[in-house]
Design an enzyme around this catalytic site. Structure first.
Site, short mmCIF file in Angstrom:
data_model
loop_
_atom_site.label_atom_id
_atom_site.label_comp_id
_atom_site.label_asym_id
_atom_site.label_seq_id
_atom_site.Cartn_x
_atom_site.Cartn_y
_atom_site.Cartn_z
N THR A 127 1.07 -1.05 0.07
CA THR A 127 0.07 -0.12 -0.10
C THR A 127 0.99 1.17 0.09
O THR A 127 1.93 1.46 0.52
CB THR A 127 -0.87 -0.06 1.19
OG1 THR A 127 -1.57 -1.18 1.39
CG2 THR A 127 -1.81 1.16 1.27
N PRO A 129 0.83 5.78 0.04
CA PRO A 129 -0.29 6.87 0.24
C PRO A 129 -1.11 7.30 -0.94
O PRO A 129 -0.56 7.44 -1.94
CB PRO A 129 0.58 8.01 0.62
CG PRO A 129 1.84 7.52 1.11
CD PRO A 129 2.08 6.11 0.20
N PRO A 246 -6.12 -15.40 -1.89
CA PRO A 246 -7.13 -16.29 -1.07
C PRO A 246 -6.61 -16.76 0.22
O PRO A 246 -7.43 -16.63 1.18
CB PRO A 246 -7.21 -17.50 -2.03
CG PRO A 246 -7.02 -16.95 -3.27
CD PRO A 246 -5.92 -15.85 -3.20
N GLU A 248 -4.30 -15.18 2.16
CA GLU A 248 -4.51 -13.73 2.91
C GLU A 248 -5.80 -13.69 3.39
O GLU A 248 -6.05 -13.39 4.81
CB GLU A 248 -3.72 -12.65 2.30
CG GLU A 248 -4.19 -11.22 3.10
CD GLU A 248 -3.51 -10.11 2.07
OE1 GLU A 248 -3.69 -9.05 2.75
OE2 GLU A 248 -2.81 -10.21 1.21
#
Length: 385
Positions: A127, A129, A246, A248
């Site tokens: 991820t 920002p 899947p 996770e």
């Protein structure tokens, strides 16, 4: 109904883990909560217990057991005790599958022994920002040097669980521009050494819940990553990420079910001890009805979680099935934990009670690993809608 998902070996592991938690975690968990992370040294204790090597091949120091059932028991036992193992879940559930699936023989030899011993703790950095769930929109870049010996990594990541203690981080970065018909093309995965020059850990983020889990911002300024630390093929990172989703999402689903189950236990114990108007809270019909409804929901969530676990171990859990399990159990946990907190009255709002911490910890389950809205999109697409 009798559960059939665990055998005698699993239950023996459960007993060992429960004793470990009571001896090594419960007495100090309040200190970890206040500090906002577990001590780095604690991970060596988990390694000695064998938790990091259960599914690692024997030639690299592990037990070679290809099953997620031991992880499932960890979810149940930590939730039952109202504690957390910090960022260790990311180390095993998120990082390890990429090493096993994408690592060359040389990489596995170099990485896995240190992985099992906790000499190197791993995290996963996807991820950024401003991107959220839109991984294809990531801006972090990794450019191959002119001599072809290393990549130069630049960019930033956020919400990285385990990011403070991590010794290596699987970083997702763009190595090529997306194509006109596939914006997901061009992402690659790198096992980045956190001691590298130009690598830095920014803020340790102050979260609503999961207080013992170190979550951080990361920054990369001209970080040199040897080509030997590229995981898998260049530009195929997005597809590698998708293949692990899947498992996770199963982990989030199972963890949510375990939290809901624990919440009922906490509430039951509380209402049986707490007295109001000269009677125990448990003696009121409303209390009985609320807890009965919660138990019924937990029973259903357990069945879904166990079925998903069996499918995952068999290599048959599809993306849509994992999304369905995650959506269902996280929504159940949301309802159940809220009702169980309500039964605690004002004490349910106090962090000294495990139900309060559980309420805060649970909230992120409907966000990370793909929001509930994303899960519905996946399910709907699988339905042909």
């Amino acid at each position: 109904m009798r559960r059939t998902v665990f055998n005698e070996d699993h239950e023996a592991f459960r007993e060992t883990l429960r004793a470990f938690i009571e001896a090594e975690v419960v007495p100090v968990h309040e200190e970890w909560f206040a500090a906002g992370q577990v001590p780095r040294e604690f991970y060596y204790k988990l390694a000695e217990l064998g938790l990091f090597g259960i599914s690692v091949p024997e030639e690299f120091g592990g037990a070679g057991m290809e099953s997620h059932k031991f992880e499932a028991i960890q979810y149940e036992e930590t939730a039952r005790a109202g504690v957390s193992f910090g960022g260790s879940g990311v180390h095993v559930l998120l990082a390890l599958p990429y090493i096993k699936a994408l690592g060359t023989d040389e990489q596995k030899k170099r990485y896995l022994e240190k992985f099992v011993s906790a000499e190197e703790m791993w995290a996963l950095a996807m991820t950024e920002p401003g991107t959220g769930s839109d991984l294809a929109g990531m801006k972090t870049t990794a450019k191959l040097s002119e001599d072809g010996t290393h990549y130069v990594l630049n960019g930033s990541k956020t919400f990285i669980t385990g990011g403070v203690h991590a010794d290596r981080v699987i970083v997702c970065a763009r190595t090529s521009a997306p194509t006109a018909d596939d914006r997901r093309f061009g992402i690659s995965l790198f096992a980045v050494d956190t001691k590298s020059e130009g690598y830095s850990v920014g803020r340790k983020l102050d979260k609503l819940g999961l207080k013992t889990s170190d979550t951080a911002e990361l920054a990369f300024v001209d970080v040199k990553v040897p080509v030997e630390d590229l995981l898998g093929e260049e530009n195929k990172g997005f597809y590698y990420l998708g293949s692990n989703l899947p498992s996770e999402r199963w982990g989030i689903a199972y963890g949510a079910y375990a939290q809901a189950k624990a919440a009922v236990r906490f509430a039951k114990e509380y209402v049986q001890d707490r007295t109001v108007f000269g009677k125990t809270v448990a003696s009121f019909q409303n209390t009985k009805f609320e807890l009965a409804a919660c138990q019924a929901e937990v029973d259903a969530a357990e069945a879904v979680a166990d079925r998903a676990l069996e499918a995952l171990d068999a290599g048959e859990l599809t993306a849509a099935e994992a999304a369905s399990a995650k959506l269902f159990t996280t929504e159940v946990a949301h309802r159940v934990i809220d009702k169980c907190l309500q039964l605690h009255g004002g004490y349910g709002f106090m962090n000294e009670y495990p139900i309060a911490r559980l309420y805060a910890d649970n909230r992120v389950n409907r966000i990370y690993g793909g929001t509930s809205e994303v899960m519905k999109m996946i399910i709907a697409k699988n339905m042909g809608l």
